[in-house]
Design a protein around this motif. Structure first.
Motif, PDB file in Angstrom:
ATOM      1  N   ILE A   1      37.352  31.498 -13.842  1.00 25.92           N
ATOM      2  CA  ILE A   1      38.136  32.673 -13.458  1.00 25.92           C
ATOM      3  C   ILE A   1      37.213  33.863 -13.236  1.00 25.92           C
ATOM      4  O   ILE A   1      37.369  34.628 -12.261  1.00 25.92           O
ATOM      5  CB  ILE A   1      39.195  32.992 -14.526  1.00 25.92           C
ATOM      6  CG1 ILE A   1      40.331  31.965 -14.486  1.00 25.92           C
ATOM      7  CG2 ILE A   1      39.738  34.409 -14.363  1.00 25.92           C
ATOM      8  CD1 ILE A   1      41.207  32.019 -13.256  1.00 25.92           C
ATOM      9  N   ASP A   2      36.247  34.043 -14.102  1.00 25.89           N
ATOM     10  CA  ASP A   2      35.327  35.170 -13.959  1.00 25.89           C
ATOM     11  C   ASP A   2      34.557  35.081 -12.646  1.00 25.89           C
ATOM     12  O   ASP A   2      34.391  36.084 -11.932  1.00 25.89           O
ATOM     13  CB  ASP A   2      34.358  35.205 -15.141  1.00 25.89           C
ATOM     14  CG  ASP A   2      33.489  36.453 -15.139  1.00 25.89           C
ATOM     15  OD1 ASP A   2      34.060  37.561 -15.124  1.00 25.89           O
ATOM     16  OD2 ASP A   2      32.255  36.322 -15.137  1.00 25.89           O
ATOM     17  N   LEU A   3      34.105  33.877 -12.300  1.00 22.21           N
ATOM     18  CA  LEU A   3      33.390  33.702 -11.025  1.00 22.21           C
ATOM     19  C   LEU A   3      34.318  33.981  -9.840  1.00 22.21           C
ATOM     20  O   LEU A   3      33.904  34.605  -8.849  1.00 22.21           O
ATOM     21  CB  LEU A   3      32.842  32.284 -10.937  1.00 22.21           C
ATOM     22  CG  LEU A   3      31.702  31.933 -11.897  1.00 22.21           C
ATOM     23  CD1 LEU A   3      31.381  30.447 -11.818  1.00 22.21           C
ATOM     24  CD2 LEU A   3      30.459  32.762 -11.579  1.00 22.21           C
ATOM     25  N   ALA A   4      35.559  33.535  -9.939  1.00 24.65           N
ATOM     26  CA  ALA A   4      36.508  33.762  -8.852  1.00 24.65           C
ATOM     27  C   ALA A   4      36.842  35.243  -8.704  1.00 24.65           C
ATOM     28  O   ALA A   4      36.948  35.763  -7.580  1.00 24.65           O
ATOM     29  CB  ALA A   4      37.782  32.952  -9.104  1.00 24.65           C
ATOM     30  N   VAL A   5      36.997  35.940  -9.815  1.00 25.66           N
ATOM     31  CA  VAL A   5      37.284  37.382  -9.764  1.00 25.66           C
ATOM     32  C   VAL A   5      36.102  38.128  -9.154  1.00 25.66           C
ATOM     33  O   VAL A   5      36.280  39.045  -8.327  1.00 25.66           O
ATOM     34  CB  VAL A   5      37.623  37.919 -11.166  1.00 25.66           C
ATOM     35  CG1 VAL A   5      37.697  39.450 -11.161  1.00 25.66           C
ATOM     36  CG2 VAL A   5      38.947  37.342 -11.655  1.00 25.66           C
ATOM     37  N   LYS A   6      34.896  37.757  -9.528  1.00 25.36           N
ATOM     38  CA  LYS A   6      33.713  38.400  -8.946  1.00 25.36           C
ATOM     39  C   LYS A   6      33.645  38.159  -7.443  1.00 25.36           C
ATOM     40  O   LYS A   6      33.297  39.067  -6.663  1.00 25.36           O
ATOM     41  CB  LYS A   6      32.454  37.890  -9.635  1.00 25.36           C
ATOM     42  CG  LYS A   6      32.274  38.418 -11.053  1.00 25.36           C
ATOM     43  CD  LYS A   6      31.048  37.822 -11.731  1.00 25.36           C
ATOM     44  CE  LYS A   6      30.890  38.390 -13.143  1.00 25.36           C
ATOM     45  NZ  LYS A   6      29.763  37.732 -13.885  1.00 25.36           N
ATOM     46  N   ALA A   7      33.981  36.941  -7.019  1.00 23.76           N
ATOM     47  CA  ALA A   7      33.989  36.651  -5.580  1.00 23.76           C
ATOM     48  C   ALA A   7      35.051  37.479  -4.866  1.00 23.76           C
ATOM     49  O   ALA A   7      34.803  38.026  -3.774  1.00 23.76           O
ATOM     50  CB  ALA A   7      34.249  35.156  -5.360  1.00 23.76           C
ATOM     51  N   ALA A   8      36.224  37.590  -5.476  1.00 24.54           N
ATOM     52  CA  ALA A   8      37.293  38.397  -4.877  1.00 24.54           C
ATOM     53  C   ALA A   8      36.904  39.870  -4.827  1.00 24.54           C
ATOM     54  O   ALA A   8      37.198  40.570  -3.855  1.00 24.54           O
ATOM     55  CB  ALA A   8      38.588  38.217  -5.671  1.00 24.54           C
ATOM     56  N   ARG A   9      36.207  40.361  -5.854  1.00 22.86           N
ATOM     57  CA  ARG A   9      35.759  41.754  -5.869  1.00 22.86           C
ATOM     58  C   ARG A   9      34.747  42.011  -4.758  1.00 22.86           C
ATOM     59  O   ARG A   9      34.816  43.028  -4.050  1.00 22.86           O
ATOM     60  CB  ARG A   9      35.170  42.095  -7.238  1.00 22.86           C
ATOM     61  CG  ARG A   9      34.628  43.514  -7.368  1.00 22.86           C
ATOM     62  CD  ARG A   9      35.691  44.570  -7.133  1.00 22.86           C
ATOM     63  NE  ARG A   9      36.766  44.464  -8.122  1.00 22.86           N
ATOM     64  CZ  ARG A   9      37.904  45.147  -8.029  1.00 22.86           C
ATOM     65  NH1 ARG A   9      38.141  45.958  -6.997  1.00 22.86           N
ATOM     66  NH2 ARG A   9      38.840  45.019  -8.964  1.00 22.86           N
TER      67      ARG A   9
END
Length: 498
Positions: A61-69
């Motif tokens: 989730i953290d990696l996905a949120v960073k990608a979305a950011r």
């Protein structure tokens, strides 16, 4: 693959998808979960495993949120003009329509719903919703504001995308609910981390592939499958600007608590215990099949299901006979059988929940008019069930069953206030229906019912332009219509002293 199994009914394209290794979509790449774990996906018609899917966790989730950011702040998505953004959302609708048969098969296999419903409802509605929301991309405007303070001023408002959004999807309409969430968020210019229900992840994964095919830049939509762990991590993540959730009221309350850390925006579409009120003058040729559809559609696994049926005593017996006849016509079987009208419940857990409610109803004195038990020897099938002689304190009347079970309640009152009071006697307020030939009575009653949607002479009708959401503990906010765009935008006031 045995042609007599559910999987044996699949097209070659659906079979090929099922056979793949199912990973997470993060920053435009399909990757394994950091833990390396996977979880099994089951066919609810027989309880057999059909696929293995990556089991995401908090790190994913953290990696996905960073990608979305990155996609929101620095990537090409933030620079794409509204008209181009709208075209991309519209294009995704076209792609969804082009793959409708395959997606309907996957949805039916994974969820258990009748394929005729997936083809006739879920897929057309999803494609149309994407097109509708794509059209809003060029119409998200602010307004000029007149200032009353002394001096010369120029003031206006702007609507801007809220940012990175976490979207947590239920298992009852897996693909359609994913589209309900992503369509307005993409139209508004947000980026997304999508977390599908662990019971039904397959069409969300396939949707991720189609999103890539539609040309959305990496990181704009990320898909992380798994159990409640990634969902909880998404709701609590400090770099998520908004979380949108559809599911039970119980879990919705946990979402609110998790979101409090950074006071992220929250929208919730939660449970329901919707009243359907049949007046003595109702056209029973419309009301009876309408009430049956209101509770038995999608095996009653609808948040808007008309699970409390109030029928005036002058027509009660006729309605019960007609409703029983309607239930008897519904062929029960695997969702992929084109003749099926009632498929299995989604999981063993849901099967035990619904049959537990049936046992509770009997213990507390409810009478079974029809149904009331398991169907067959395998899978998670429950007969369409009508209960009468129920009382307000019974669990089957108070709590959301989320199965093909209706509590029929006789009333002899003609006072609209008292009828509405009984209809409103629930912690929920998602939907209601009114069945009458008297249009004046219908509209008066609609004003009195505390529900986000009130239908007249129909139940379970939706349209892409109609705002959808609930009063009380049925949720916060409205999806569909322009109100959905408002969920995914912030309003900024700009004021200049001239």
């Amino acid at each position: 693959m045995d042609a007599n199994t559910s999987e044996g009914r699949l097209s070659s394209s659906a079979k090929a998808f099922i056979a793949r290794k199912h990973k997470l979509l993060i920053d435009g790449q399909w990757v394994d979960a950091k833990s390396g774990k996977t979880f099994a996906v089951y066919d609810p018609s027989n309880g057999q495993q059909i696929a293995q899917v990556a089991e995401g966790g908090a790190e994913d989730i953290d990696l996905a949120v960073k990608a979305a950011r990155r996609a929101f702040e620095d990537g090409p998505w933030s620079k794409i003009k509204p008209v181009e953004r709208g075209k991309m959302v519209w294009r995704l609708g076209d792609i969804l329509e082009a793959h409708a048969d395959e997606l309907a098969e996957l949805e039916s296999l994974d969820n258990g719903k009748p394929i005729r419903d997936a083809r006739a409802v879920d897929l057309p509605f999803g494609a149309e919703l994407l097109r509708y929301m794509g059209g809003w991309s060029t119409k998200i405007n602010g307004a000029h504001i007149s200032i009353s303070a002394p001096g010369d001023w120029h003031a206006y408002s702007m609507r801007e995308p809220v940012g990175v959004v976490g979207q947590i999807i239920p298992w009852n309409f897996p693909l359609l609910m994913a589209v309900w969430k992503i369509a307005p968020a993409l139209a508004a210019g947000c980026t997304i981390v999508l977390k599908p229900a662990e019971q039904t992840p397959l069409t969300a994964i396939r949707l991720g592939e189609l999103i890539t095919e539609a040309g959305f830049p990496p990181g704009v939509v990320n898909v992380v499958t798994g159990d409640g762990t990634p969902g909880a991590a998404l709701a609590a993540h400090p770099d998520v600007d908004k979380v949108a959730f559809t599911g039970s009221t119980e879990v919705g309350k946990l979402i609110v608590q998790a979101a409090a850390g950074n006071l992220k925006k929250v929208s919730l579409e939660l449970g329901g215990k919707s009243p359907a009120i049949v007046f003595p003058d109702a056209d029973l040729s419309v009301a009876i099949p309408g009430a049956a559809n209101g509770i038995f559609f999608n095996m009653g696994q609808c948040c808007t299901a008309g699970s409390r049926l109030f029928v005036h005593e002058r027509v009660f017996d006729k309605v019960m006979t007609g409703l029983s006849d309607e239930a008897s016509k519904l062929k029960i079987g695997p969702g992929l059988d084109p003749a099926t009208r009632i498929g299995p419940l989604v999981s063993d857990e849901q099967f035990r929940r619904v049959t537990g409610f049936l046992a509770s109803g009997r213990e507390q004195g409810a009478e079974v008019v029809t149904g009331g038990k398991r169907f067959g020897n395998e899978g998670y099938f429950v007969e369409p069930t009508i209960l009468t002689k129920t009382t307000p304190e019974m669990k089957v009347v108070r709590e959301e069953i989320f199965g093909p079970v209706v509590c029929a309640i006789r009333y002899n009152d003609d006072d609209l206030e008292r009828i509405a009071r009984n209809g409103n006697a629930t912690e929920y307020g998602l939907a209601a229906s009114i069945w009458t030939r008297d249009i004046g009575v219908a509209h008066k009653m609609a004003r009195k019912l505390k529900a986000g949607t009130v239908w007249i002479n129909v139940h379970n009708f939706n349209d892409v332009a109609l705002p959808f959401g609930g009063y009380k503990q049925s949720g916060w906010g409205r999806e569909m219509g322009y109100e959905a765009i408002e969920l995914y935008t912030e309003v900024k006031a700009v004021v200049a002293l001239l």
